[in-house]
Design a protein around this motif. Structure first.
Motif, mmCIF file in Angstrom:
data_model
loop_
_atom_site.group_PDB
_atom_site.id
_atom_site.type_symbol
_atom_site.label_atom_id
_atom_site.label_comp_id
_atom_site.label_asym_id
_atom_site.label_seq_id
_atom_site.Cartn_x
_atom_site.Cartn_y
_atom_site.Cartn_z
ATOM 1 N N UNK A 89 38.232 42.101 36.827
ATOM 2 C CA UNK A 89 37.423 41.474 36.716
ATOM 3 C C UNK A 89 38.218 39.844 36.381
ATOM 4 N N UNK A 90 39.578 40.135 36.084
ATOM 5 C CA UNK A 90 39.583 38.583 36.057
ATOM 6 C C UNK A 90 39.639 37.723 37.476
ATOM 7 N N UNK A 91 39.893 38.266 38.313
ATOM 8 C CA UNK A 91 40.061 38.145 39.826
ATOM 9 C C UNK A 91 38.757 37.645 39.826
ATOM 10 N N UNK A 124 37.140 34.220 38.466
ATOM 11 C CA UNK A 124 37.883 32.788 38.823
ATOM 12 C C UNK A 124 37.715 32.775 39.931
ATOM 13 N N UNK A 125 36.851 33.428 40.722
ATOM 14 C CA UNK A 125 36.502 33.088 42.084
ATOM 15 C C UNK A 125 34.873 32.472 42.117
ATOM 16 N N UNK A 126 34.061 33.528 40.851
ATOM 17 C CA UNK A 126 32.801 33.702 40.948
ATOM 18 C C UNK A 126 32.366 32.876 39.568
ATOM 19 N N UNK A 127 32.759 33.143 38.840
ATOM 20 C CA UNK A 127 32.780 32.075 36.924
ATOM 21 C C UNK A 127 33.512 31.035 36.488
ATOM 22 N N UNK A 128 34.075 30.090 37.242
ATOM 23 C CA UNK A 128 35.212 29.345 37.132
ATOM 24 C C UNK A 128 35.111 28.210 35.764
#
Length: 607
Positions: free
Chosen positions: A220-222, A225-229
């Motif tokens: 989820x964290x990864x 970071x990519x989709x909802x920074x």
């Protein structure tokens, strides 16, 4: 079967001997220390994990001002075990002509995700856990909001021109800490009711509570970071904020146990000399009667096993009592900490100590394998068993240091302090006896003779000297560590601002609070009088006329704020432009933060 019977008979004979009782005491003390330390640490970690569930309310929380797209929500649902959505908005509650600003939370099915949602039906009433949020048409208010509006259970409040029935008093929200603690009063409604309140979308804040294991949280964290920074993420992939602090404390105590193991190694080595001679003699006699070394080794192993079995029940009882005393003592620091027995931790700790004791016993068993009838007549003073005794002690020290070390510098300092104390004890003993012998040489009598004999036997008595010195070292070291630990725990508490915050009180209520504080010997750290104030005009212009463009500062300025006054500049603040109010100046002055002055292009009276 005969070998076991013989071993049991020999064990019952030997357990009456003094050296065997000393050996059992050493083993028992080591077991009690390690088992108690492990149980206490596990108990506190269990408490912190349970406390964390009630603080965060989820394994991960994604917070942002806009709703996720259906595709994003579907993807998060697949990544996690469960997802719950809450929405928040700042609004105003009305009741009988009174009003109060509040942070309104709308919760739906599945809330609370983790932890306990606590409610009550009366002020200062006992809280009960709620498995779901409020029903449609009802509203739950926190105690301060409930009291400020002078409400009773069953009264109605107006929210965005809609009436809601106050059905419960809200005491605790498990996800409150991830929202940021503040003095804002709070209310909770059903998610279905938020739709009919018709709040503008830009005022609603969305929070997605997610449950999952470590791998799912990492995924989820990864993805975030990519989709909802831009989203704010809170998670407990690590542990409770105090968990690392306590783990470091546990490891430090574990490293301290090296001193205890050093002392045990000295005692075991002294006791083992007699035990080793008896075991070797018994094995050699058995071999002279036609038996084999393996029989002697088997009987020695069984006797050692019997000795452990006999002391384990006492170890568990004493460890449980010490564990209870530690938890009872720490309840003043960790509120609601309860004694919790973990059988698996106790057994695993016993297994670890048993392995360590096996390492200490290894030289005896090696000496048995080298025993022979010929050695009865011509014994070797320092065979492999002698050196194995030294190596086994070093191996135990290294093992303990490796298990409890989480910081190379701390471990090096701890072991360095121990080594330095040993060197100082040996050096000071040699120096004192040498000087005493030299000074007393011209004289005769008991004292010079005693000093001379002590100097001659210094090497053979070195282990006894180290044992006594380490006892004193351990006592002083433990007292200093307990003092420093207490100071550290106290410094991590809220010693500056206090641990109770009263956000609002009338003048009469403040008088009652002051009187109660005097009666209970409670110190009031800060008391700040205030009035609610609102900025209406700047240089004769309304805020909308003065502001050139919409901004967050404009919205803040339009909201009623708490206006404080002070005779002197607060100690935690400083003036960077202009001057502070003085008795010779006019009263109509106000201090403003530099950020507000920059955004609104304000100028001070001297600027």
């Amino acid at each position: 079967m005969k070998g076991m019977t013989l071993a049991w008979l020999l064990f019952n004979e030997e357990r009456k001997e003094k050296h065997h009782r000393y050996f059992s005491w050493v083993q028992g003390l080591l077991m009690v220390f390690i088992v108690t330390l492990s149980l206490a640490s596990e108990n506190i970690q269990y408490y912190l994990q349970d406390n964390l569930r009630n603080l965060l309310g989820a394994d991960a929380v994604i917070s942002q001002p806009n709703a996720l797209t259906p595709e994003h929500q579907e993807y998060l649902t697949e990544l996690s075990e469960k997802m719950v959505v809450t929405r928040q908005v700042d609004t105003t509650l009305l009741h009988d002509g009174s009003w109060q600003r509040t942070k309104l939370k709308a919760v739906g099915e599945g809330y609370p995700l983790q932890g306990q949602l606590k409610i009550a039906t009366a002020l200062n009433g006992e809280g009960v856990a709620a498995s779901v949020g409020p029903e449609s048409g009802n509203i739950w208010l926190d105690e301060r909001l409930f009291n400020s509006l002078s409400l009773n259970i069953g009264d109605a409040v107006v929210l965005s021109e809609k009436r809601f029935v106050v059905s419960q008093i809200l005491l605790h929200e498990p996800d409150r800490i991830t929202e940021g603690y503040s003095s804002t009063m709070r209310a909770m409604i059903n998610a279905k009711d938020l739709e009919r309140l018709n709040f503008p979308p830009e005022l609603v804040h969305y929070r997605y509570l997610l449950a999952g294991d470590k791998k799912q949280v990492s995924d989820i964290l990864s993805w975030q970071k990519e989709v909802l920074p831009a989203a704010v993420v809170s998670h407990r992939q690590g542990a409770h904020p105090l968990a690392l602090f306590w783990k470091r404390t546990e490891n430090f105590f574990g490293l301290m146990s090296i001193i205890l193991f050093f002392m045990a190694a000295i005692a075991i080595e002294q006791l083992m000399q007699l035990s080793m001679k008896k075991e070797k003699y018994f094995t050699a006699v058995c071999m002279s009667l036609g038996s084999t070394r393996s029989v002697g080794l088997k009987i020695s192993l069984l006797k050692w096993f019997f000795s452990l079995i006999m002391i384990i029940p006492f170890v568990l009882v004493i460890s449980a009592a010490c564990h209870w005393l530690i938890i009872d003592w720490m309840q003043s620091t960790f509120s609601d900490l309860q004694w919790h027995w973990d059988t698996s931790v106790a057994l695993s700790s016993l297994a670890a100590v048993t392995f360590i004791l096996m390492v200490f016993q290894l030289p005896v068993w090696i000496a048995i394998t080298q025993s022979s009838v010929a050695r009865l007549l011509n014994d070797v003073k320092k065979d492999k068993g002698f050196w194995m005794t030294k190596l086994s002690a070093v191996a135990v020290f290294c093992l303990v240091a490796w298990v409890y070390s989480d910081n190379g510098l701390l471990t090096a300092m701890m072991l360095g302090a121990l080594a330095l104390s040993v060197v100082l004890m040996v050096t000071s003993s040699w120096a004192v006896l040498t000087v005493g012998e030299k000074v007393s040489q011209p004289f005769s009598g008991l004292v010079p003779f005693t000093l001379f004999m002590m100097k001659q036997r210094l090497l053979t008595k070195s282990t006894q000297i180290l044992g006594v010195g380490l006892c004193a070292f351990l006592l002083l070291f433990t007292l200093m560590v307990l003092r420093d630990l207490g100071d550290t725990i106290a410094s991590n508490q809220r010693v500056h601002d206090g641990n109770v915050l009263i956000s609002k009180a009338t003048e009469s209520q403040m008088a009652d609070i002051t009187r109660w504080a005097d009666e209970q010997n409670v110190e009031i750290r800060q008391s700040k009088p205030f009035v609610f104030a609102k900025l209406l005009k700047v240089n004769g212009e309304t805020l909308d006329e003065y502001a050139e463009q919409p901004s967050e500062s404009l919205d803040t300025m339009k909201t009623s704020i708490r206006l404080h006054w002070s005779q002197a500049v607060p100690s935690n603040n400083r003036i960077i432009k202009g001057s502070w109010w003085s008795e010779n100046s006019t009263w109509d002055q106000v201090s403003i933060e530099s950020e507000v002055m920059t955004i609104w292009a304000y100028k001070s009276e001297t600027g």
